[in-house]
Write an enzyme that holds these catalytic residues in place. Structure first.
Site, short mmCIF file in Angstrom:
data_model
loop_
_atom_site.label_atom_id
_atom_site.label_comp_id
_atom_site.label_asym_id
_atom_site.label_seq_id
_atom_site.Cartn_x
_atom_site.Cartn_y
_atom_site.Cartn_z
N GLU A 185 -0.91 -1.28 2.25
CA GLU A 185 -0.43 -1.39 3.80
C GLU A 185 -0.77 -0.57 4.68
O GLU A 185 -0.26 -0.42 5.27
CB GLU A 185 1.00 -1.27 4.08
CG GLU A 185 1.32 -2.54 4.63
CD GLU A 185 1.23 -3.95 4.33
OE1 GLU A 185 -0.11 -4.06 5.62
OE2 GLU A 185 0.54 -4.61 3.56
C1 LIG Z 1 -0.26 -1.98 -6.34
C2 LIG Z 1 -1.59 -2.33 -5.29
C3 LIG Z 1 -0.61 -4.02 -4.48
C4 LIG Z 1 -1.37 -3.54 -3.89
N1 LIG Z 1 -1.35 -5.36 -3.14
C5 LIG Z 1 -2.21 -5.53 -1.95
C6 LIG Z 1 -1.64 -7.04 -1.24
O1 LIG Z 1 -1.02 -7.69 -1.63
N2 LIG Z 1 -2.32 -7.24 -0.53
C7 LIG Z 1 -3.60 -7.06 0.15
O2 LIG Z 1 -4.75 -7.90 0.41
N3 LIG Z 1 -4.54 -6.00 -0.37
C8 LIG Z 1 -3.29 -5.25 -1.55
N4 LIG Z 1 -3.18 -4.13 -1.72
C9 LIG Z 1 -4.37 -3.31 -1.39
C10 LIG Z 1 -4.19 -1.66 -0.42
O3 LIG Z 1 -3.48 -2.24 0.41
C11 LIG Z 1 -5.74 -1.15 -0.29
O4 LIG Z 1 -6.21 -0.64 -1.74
C12 LIG Z 1 -5.58 -0.32 0.62
O5 LIG Z 1 -5.65 -0.72 1.63
C13 LIG Z 1 -6.52 1.06 0.31
O6 LIG Z 1 -8.07 0.12 0.84
P1 LIG Z 1 -8.80 0.58 -1.35
O7 LIG Z 1 -8.15 1.19 -2.13
O8 LIG Z 1 -9.96 -0.71 -1.26
O9 LIG Z 1 -9.35 1.93 -0.57
P2 LIG Z 1 -10.24 2.80 0.34
O10 LIG Z 1 -10.76 1.93 1.29
O11 LIG Z 1 -11.78 2.68 -0.76
O12 LIG Z 1 -10.28 4.17 0.69
C14 LIG Z 1 -9.46 4.91 -0.03
C15 LIG Z 1 -9.32 6.31 0.28
O13 LIG Z 1 -10.48 6.91 1.68
C16 LIG Z 1 -10.47 6.96 2.75
N5 LIG Z 1 -9.97 6.29 3.69
C17 LIG Z 1 -10.83 4.75 3.99
N6 LIG Z 1 -11.98 5.10 4.65
C18 LIG Z 1 -11.26 5.63 5.69
C19 LIG Z 1 -11.10 5.60 6.71
N7 LIG Z 1 -12.16 4.67 8.25
N8 LIG Z 1 -10.86 7.23 7.57
C20 LIG Z 1 -10.03 8.11 6.77
N9 LIG Z 1 -10.26 7.52 5.68
C21 LIG Z 1 -10.32 6.50 5.12
C22 LIG Z 1 -8.59 6.42 2.33
O14 LIG Z 1 -7.82 6.12 3.74
C23 LIG Z 1 -7.88 6.09 0.79
O15 LIG Z 1 -7.46 7.75 0.50
C24 LIG Z 1 -2.39 -3.35 -3.57
C25 LIG Z 1 -3.25 -2.05 -4.02
C26 LIG Z 1 -2.31 -2.16 -4.92
C27 LIG Z 1 -2.97 -0.93 -5.34
#
Ligand SMILES: Cc1cc2nc3c(=O)[nH]c(=O)nc-3n(C[C@H](O)[C@H](O)[C@H](O)COP(=O)(O)OP(=O)(O)OC[C@H]3O[C@@H](n4cnc5c(N)ncnc54)[C@H](O)[C@@H]3O)c2cc1C
Length: 596
Positions: free
Chosen positions: A440
């Site tokens: 989220e």
């Molecule tokens: C168990 C689980 C349930 C989930 N449920 C849902 C769901 O129901 N629906 C859905 O759509 N998604 C869902 N997600 C996805 C979740 O919302 C994402 O994993 C999350 O938003 C982060 O995206 P990412 O994993 O691609 O990380 P990334 O976006 O790749 O980020 C990696 C790191 O980089 C940092 N970062 C990235 N961009 C920036 C920036 N511009 N500035 C500063 N820091 C940055 C982040 O804070 C993080 O620390 C779920 C994930 C899990 C693991």
């Protein structure tokens, strides 16, 4: 051992005593929800959580979900529990009566949500996401979609999801590739792959309603070209019952660190039929209704797990005999004293307790604002409440979940080696709590939202909805008396917050990286001040109750002691956050990328 009984006394305190002077006023629409009635709701919810959800928490974690031929099976007992949950009216609690909901104030609904998350976080995700989907559909969908979907979602007969994330696109939704092509009948054909979709597929409900972000063929690139679509698993027939299967399948479920009884699904949309929700290319605005609701809910998830971890740690600290009190044996009849006598164990327990009570008090304030922004008859109050909710949403999400993860780890530490062993049950809390900091919108992204969007918005109007009550409280209570040390502590932290706000506004204008570098510390500082304000108010109320001889002396006495611990041992961290903000970005950014 996982121990949990809803902290009903503290819940009643934050609901009925703490925020009655918050300036939002009584809401005529909620007049029927007297303390007697809300007490009965809370007690029933506590019973359901204790008797039905808690016993499924550890077995659900052990068993996890299963994917068989595209069908996801939740762990044993979940189907029956969900049926009882929906039949008990818990899915419809805070929803509008227009769609079959009970219209219970959010201030009560959020407390029930906390209990559910304490008892069984994985279970809580299924109805939790549905509630978010209801908010988005209610706020943005056509009347026809509302009529077809809301009653079934509100009753819990159907469930909802939010489908944002794709393999190459997490935080940066501008990279999203899922496509939606208009059809002659007004529907859309949706195709693409989504990952990490909570409750994407399961066996709890007769239909699953996906809210999917996708691009129309003429969409501009980036975040401005995203639209929102409603895509059901089964297409409803004329009579509204589930009809033919839509082109949505679950390709796999994730094997993950925690939250194992919540199905996290890879979803494939293959020419699936969907309907536009809101305007074309304005999907992010519509989805933000759901995301904001979910962000608050994820904060509450953190609080829920933090409370369960605390209660389990207290139980163990009273049971486990090791060593003697530094002040001499306290239980000489036993071979050793229970570990609760040791100052370091006390430090851990008091820290968890203060986190939970502080977060609960703050969340109750935000929940009152949620009710006021929708239902106050006074437009000025609605605006102020809405500003406050906007400001506090990233704080609730990130602060509560950071503290929850700390609490869960402290609980493991209280158990020593037994905490690291599965049977104790507390390591599950550490694994479950960890995701709340990530999904989220990661907590880093919440901090950016706070400094980037919320601080400067409307010439600082959001911020004023918080700064005004705090400065007024300090002014009114800065007099000689037992409250003085607390009020001085709050004034010092508040001063640091005001200075930090000015620093970030000044530096961030010239260099956005400065705002980014300060963001996490700023969120923590604001959160500490907000909790401090709630604790100081609590102390004033508790002091008056004790002075006037209230019956519940033990509760008010403990409240003051916990608040004093917060002020002496936790609020001083505000100075560290302030100094980190003042230091600026230089040391953070000095090392070249290839020097790492
Ligand atoms: C168990 C689980 C349930 C989930 N449920 C849902 C769901 O129901 N629906 C859905 O759509 N998604 C869902 N997600 C996805 C979740 O919302 C994402 O994993 C999350 O938003 C982060 O995206 P990412 O994993 O691609 O990380 P990334 O976006 O790749 O980020 C990696 C790191 O980089 C940092 N970062 C990235 N961009 C920036 C920036 N511009 N500035 C500063 N820091 C940055 C982040 O804070 C993080 O620390 C779920 C994930 C899990 C693991």
């Amino acid at each position: 051992m996982q121990v949990y009984d809803a902290p009903l006394r503290d819940m009643r305190f934050v609901l009925n005593e703490l925020h009655s002077d918050d300036g939002f006023g009584a809401l005529p629409i909620h007049a029927e929800f007297t303390p007697d009635l809300t007490d009965a709701i809370l007690e029933e919810a506590a019973k359901f959580c204790r008797e039905v959800l808690l016993p499924l928490n550890r077995p659900g974690d052990e068993e996890g979900c299963h994917l068989e031929n595209g069908v996801v099976r939740t762990p044993a007992g979940f189907i029956e529990a969900y049926k009882a949950f929906a039949e008990g009216g818990w899915t419809s609690l805070a929803s509008s009566p227009e769609w079959g909901g009970q219209g219970v104030p959010e201030a009560v609904g959020k407390l029930v949500e906390e209990m559910i998350c304490s008892a069984n976080l994985s279970f809580g995700l299924y109805p939790g996401l549905t509630h978010g989907a209801v908010c988005a559909i209610e706020g943005h969908a056509s009347d026809a979609l509302k009529a077809a979907y809301l009653p079934k979602l509100v009753s819990g007969e159907w469930a909802g999801t939010m489908c944002l994330t794709e393999p190459h696109c997490g935080t940066d939704l501008g990279l999203l590739r899922t496509r939606a092509v208009p059809q002659d009948d007004g529907s859309y054909s949706v195709s693409g792959a989504k990952i990490f979709i909570s409750a994407g597929e399961h066996d709890l409900t007769g239909n699953i309603v996906h809210l999917v972000l996708a691009r129309l063929p003429d969409a501009p690139p980036g975040i401005k070209g995203i639209s929102l679509f409603l895509v059901p698993k089964f297409l409803p027939k004329e009579d509204g019952t589930p009809g033919p299967r839509n082109g949505v399948t679950c390709a796999a479920i994730e094997h993950k660190m925690g939250l194992k009884a919540s199905a996290t699904c890879q979803m494939l949309f293959d020419d699936a039929t969907g309907w536009l929700v809101g305007e074309p290319h304005k999907g992010m605005a519509a989805m933000f209704t759901m995301m904001n609701a979910e962000r608050l809910s994820v904060g509450i998830q953190g609080l829920g797990v933090g409370e369960a971890a605390y209660q389990s740690a207290v139980w163990y600290a009273k049971d486990r005999l090791q060593g003697r009190s530094l002040a001499g044996a306290k239980y000489p009849d036993k071979p050793a004293d229970p570990i609760i006598v040791h100052p370091d164990v006390r430090r851990m327990l008091m820290t968890m307790r203060a986190y939970n009570e502080g977060c609960r008090a703050l969340s109750a304030w935000v929940a009152r604002a949620l009710d006021a922004e929708t239902h106050s008859p006074d437009p000025e109050v609605r605006q102020r409440a809405s500003d406050f909710v906007a400001l506090m949403t990233p704080v609730v999400k990130a602060l509560f979940t950071d503290l929850a993860s700390d609490s869960a780890n402290l609980a493991v530490q209280c158990y020593g080696g037994h905490g690291y062993i599965r049977e104790s049950g507390v390591e599950q809390y550490a694994r479950d709590a960890r995701i709340t900091m990530i999904y989220e919108g990661t907590n880093g992204v919440q901090a950016l939202d706070l400094v980037g969007r919320k601080l400067g918005a409307n010439m600082g109007r959001y911020l004023r909805s918080f700064f005004h009550p705090v400065s007024q409280f300090i002014e009114e209570n800065n007099v000689d008396g037992p409250m003085k040390p607390m009020v001085e502590g709050l004034a010092k932290a508040f001063g640091a917050l005001q200075l930090s706000t000015a620093t970030i506004a000044q530096r961030g204008l010239k260099d956005p990286e400065e705002a980014g570098a300060a963001s996490a510390d700023y969120l923590r500082l604001l959160g500490l001040v907000a909790m401090g304000y709630c604790f100081a108010k609590s102390t004033r109320i508790a002091g008056l109750k004790l002075f006037f001889g209230a019956e519940d002396k033990a509760f008010y006495d403990a409240k003051i002691k916990t608040a004093t611990y917060f002020f002496e041992r936790i609020l001083p961290q505000a100075t560290a956050s302030f100094l980190a903000i003042k230091a600026g970005k230089t040391s953070m950014m000095a090392l070249a990328d290839d020097a790492f």
